[in-house]
Structure formats: C-alpha cells, structure tokens
Design a protein around this motif. Structure first.
Motif, short mmCIF file in Angstrom:
data_model
loop_
_atom_site.label_atom_id
_atom_site.label_comp_id
_atom_site.label_asym_id
_atom_site.label_seq_id
_atom_site.Cartn_x
_atom_site.Cartn_y
_atom_site.Cartn_z
N GLY A 65 0.81 -1.22 0.00
CA GLY A 65 0.00 0.00 0.00
C GLY A 65 0.84 1.26 0.00
O GLY A 65 0.34 2.36 0.23
N GLY A 66 2.15 1.14 -0.24
CA GLY A 66 3.04 2.29 -0.29
C GLY A 66 3.71 2.63 1.03
O GLY A 66 4.79 3.19 1.06
N THR A 67 3.07 2.29 2.15
CA THR A 67 3.66 2.61 3.47
C THR A 67 3.58 1.46 4.46
O THR A 67 4.03 1.58 5.58
CB THR A 67 2.91 3.81 4.10
OG1 THR A 67 1.53 3.48 4.24
CG2 THR A 67 3.06 5.06 3.26
N GLY A 68 3.04 0.33 4.04
CA GLY A 68 2.83 -0.80 4.94
C GLY A 68 4.04 -1.73 5.04
O GLY A 68 5.17 -1.37 4.71
N LYS A 69 3.77 -2.94 5.50
CA LYS A 69 4.81 -3.96 5.67
C LYS A 69 5.31 -4.43 4.31
O LYS A 69 4.60 -4.38 3.31
CB LYS A 69 4.26 -5.15 6.45
CG LYS A 69 3.72 -4.80 7.82
CD LYS A 69 4.83 -4.62 8.81
CE LYS A 69 4.26 -4.45 10.22
NZ LYS A 69 5.27 -4.40 11.23
N SER A 70 6.54 -4.94 4.28
CA SER A 70 7.18 -5.38 3.04
C SER A 70 6.41 -6.51 2.38
O SER A 70 6.03 -7.48 3.02
CB SER A 70 8.61 -5.84 3.32
OG SER A 70 9.37 -4.78 3.82
N ALA A 71 6.21 -6.36 1.05
CA ALA A 71 5.44 -7.35 0.31
C ALA A 71 5.83 -7.36 -1.16
O ALA A 71 6.40 -6.41 -1.68
CB ALA A 71 3.95 -7.07 0.43
N LEU A 72 5.51 -8.47 -1.81
CA LEU A 72 5.54 -8.60 -3.26
C LEU A 72 4.10 -8.58 -3.72
O LEU A 72 3.23 -9.12 -3.02
CB LEU A 72 6.17 -9.94 -3.66
CG LEU A 72 7.63 -10.14 -3.30
CD1 LEU A 72 8.02 -11.61 -3.45
CD2 LEU A 72 8.51 -9.26 -4.18
N ASP A 73 3.82 -7.98 -4.86
CA ASP A 73 2.43 -8.00 -5.33
C ASP A 73 2.37 -7.94 -6.84
O ASP A 73 3.28 -7.46 -7.50
CB ASP A 73 1.63 -6.86 -4.71
CG ASP A 73 1.94 -5.51 -5.33
OD1 ASP A 73 3.14 -5.17 -5.46
OD2 ASP A 73 1.01 -4.80 -5.69
N TRP A 74 1.27 -8.48 -7.37
CA TRP A 74 1.03 -8.52 -8.80
C TRP A 74 -0.45 -8.32 -9.06
O TRP A 74 -1.30 -8.79 -8.32
CB TRP A 74 1.43 -9.87 -9.38
CG TRP A 74 2.85 -10.25 -9.16
CD1 TRP A 74 3.91 -9.99 -9.98
CD2 TRP A 74 3.39 -10.98 -8.05
NE1 TRP A 74 5.07 -10.50 -9.44
CE2 TRP A 74 4.77 -11.12 -8.26
CE3 TRP A 74 2.83 -11.53 -6.89
CZ2 TRP A 74 5.60 -11.79 -7.36
CZ3 TRP A 74 3.66 -12.19 -6.00
CH2 TRP A 74 5.03 -12.31 -6.25
N TRP A 75 -0.78 -7.64 -10.15
CA TRP A 75 -2.16 -7.46 -10.62
C TRP A 75 -2.33 -8.30 -11.87
O TRP A 75 -1.42 -8.40 -12.70
CB TRP A 75 -2.43 -6.00 -10.96
CG TRP A 75 -2.59 -5.14 -9.75
CD1 TRP A 75 -1.62 -4.41 -9.11
CD2 TRP A 75 -3.80 -4.90 -9.01
NE1 TRP A 75 -2.15 -3.75 -8.04
CE2 TRP A 75 -3.49 -4.03 -7.96
CE3 TRP A 75 -5.11 -5.36 -9.16
CZ2 TRP A 75 -4.45 -3.60 -7.05
CZ3 TRP A 75 -6.06 -4.92 -8.26
CH2 TRP A 75 -5.72 -4.05 -7.22
N LEU A 76 -3.51 -8.90 -12.02
CA LEU A 76 -3.79 -9.75 -13.16
C LEU A 76 -5.23 -9.53 -13.61
O LEU A 76 -6.13 -9.44 -12.77
CB LEU A 76 -3.59 -11.22 -12.75
CG LEU A 76 -3.76 -12.28 -13.81
CD1 LEU A 76 -2.66 -12.18 -14.86
CD2 LEU A 76 -3.72 -13.66 -13.16
N HIS A 77 -5.43 -9.44 -14.92
CA HIS A 77 -6.80 -9.31 -15.44
C HIS A 77 -7.53 -10.63 -15.26
O HIS A 77 -6.98 -11.70 -15.54
CB HIS A 77 -6.78 -8.90 -16.91
CG HIS A 77 -6.34 -7.50 -17.11
ND1 HIS A 77 -7.19 -6.43 -16.92
CD2 HIS A 77 -5.15 -6.97 -17.45
CE1 HIS A 77 -6.54 -5.30 -17.14
NE2 HIS A 77 -5.30 -5.60 -17.47
N ASP A 78 -8.77 -10.56 -14.81
CA ASP A 78 -9.50 -11.80 -14.57
C ASP A 78 -9.93 -12.51 -15.85
O ASP A 78 -10.30 -13.67 -15.82
CB ASP A 78 -10.69 -11.59 -13.63
CG ASP A 78 -11.72 -10.61 -14.15
OD1 ASP A 78 -11.66 -10.20 -15.31
OD2 ASP A 78 -12.61 -10.25 -13.35
N ASP A 79 -9.83 -11.85 -17.00
CA ASP A 79 -10.19 -12.49 -18.26
C ASP A 79 -8.96 -12.92 -19.07
O ASP A 79 -9.05 -13.15 -20.27
CB ASP A 79 -11.08 -11.58 -19.09
CG ASP A 79 -10.40 -10.29 -19.51
OD1 ASP A 79 -9.27 -10.01 -19.04
OD2 ASP A 79 -10.98 -9.54 -20.31
N SER A 80 -7.83 -13.07 -18.41
CA SER A 80 -6.62 -13.50 -19.09
C SER A 80 -6.84 -14.86 -19.75
O SER A 80 -7.38 -15.77 -19.13
CB SER A 80 -5.46 -13.60 -18.10
OG SER A 80 -4.35 -14.24 -18.70
#
Length: 123
Positions: A34-49
C-alpha cells in the motif's frame, strides 16, 4: 502470438504432449504494501486473461511461483474492476485481517516453480 493477448509463453509438456499458455508477471523487488505498509511482493492480473498458467516472478530473489489462472484468482486477496491482486508479505510479523487467506510468502511455498511444475506438466 503477441503478448498483447495476455500470453507471454507457451510451454510444451513432452510427457502428455500438451502445450500450456503462460502469462508472466514480474516484480522488481519487495516494497511497502500500500506504499507505506509492511514489506510485500504484489502482482495485478486481469480476470479475463486467456493464459492457463500464471508465473509470478520476483526479479530480486529470482523466485518464481507458478499457478493455474484459477489458483491465482482463488488466492488473490483483492478482486475489483476486472482485475485481481495477489500479494505476499515478506515480513513475518504481519497479522492478516482475514484468517482464511494466504498472505505470507512462506504460505505460497507449494506454488514455487520447483514444487508446482511437476503437477502442472505431469513430469
């Protein structure tokens, strides 16, 4: 085939003779959730892939998690506006709000490429 279609790779399984379509999602490095939270990896994916599989790649650690598109959607923590968001906290002190979701990087261990590729490609 163009990557504009949502398919980046096609992998052939010599064991069953089938080809699998794969979309590759990358992450340069761990960042604050979220820009200021705990360290994370994240990815966005289109649901119609159209891809059958999704490879989530962390460039910094050179680790790859492989999921079927339905596994990725099922394990995504957020789903809105035709996209879903999958993230993994690398900070073990994070306390998830929902207990029924995987959120820590270690909880996704079974999806690491070296563990999941055998089931996916019947090697």
């Amino acid at each position: 085939m163009s990557t504009d279609t949502g398919i980046d790779l096609v992998a052939y399984s010599p064991k069953d003779g089938d080809a699998r379509t794969i979309q590759v999602k990358t992450n340069k490095r761990v960042k604050p959730g979220g820009g200021t939270g705990k360290s994370a990896l994240d990815w966005w994916l289109h649901d119609d892939s159209p891809a059958e599989l999704v490879a989530f790649f962390d460039l910094a650690s050179e680790r790859v998690w492989l999921m079927t598109h339905s596994e990725a959607e099922e394990n995504a923590q957020q789903n809105s506006a035709g996209r879903f968001h999958l993230y993994m906290y690398t900070d073990p002190t994070v306390r998830p709000k929902k207990k029924d979701r995987l959120v820590h990087q270690w909880e996704f261990e079974r999806f690491l490429l070296e563990h999941h590729v055998h089931a996916t490609f019947r090697i």
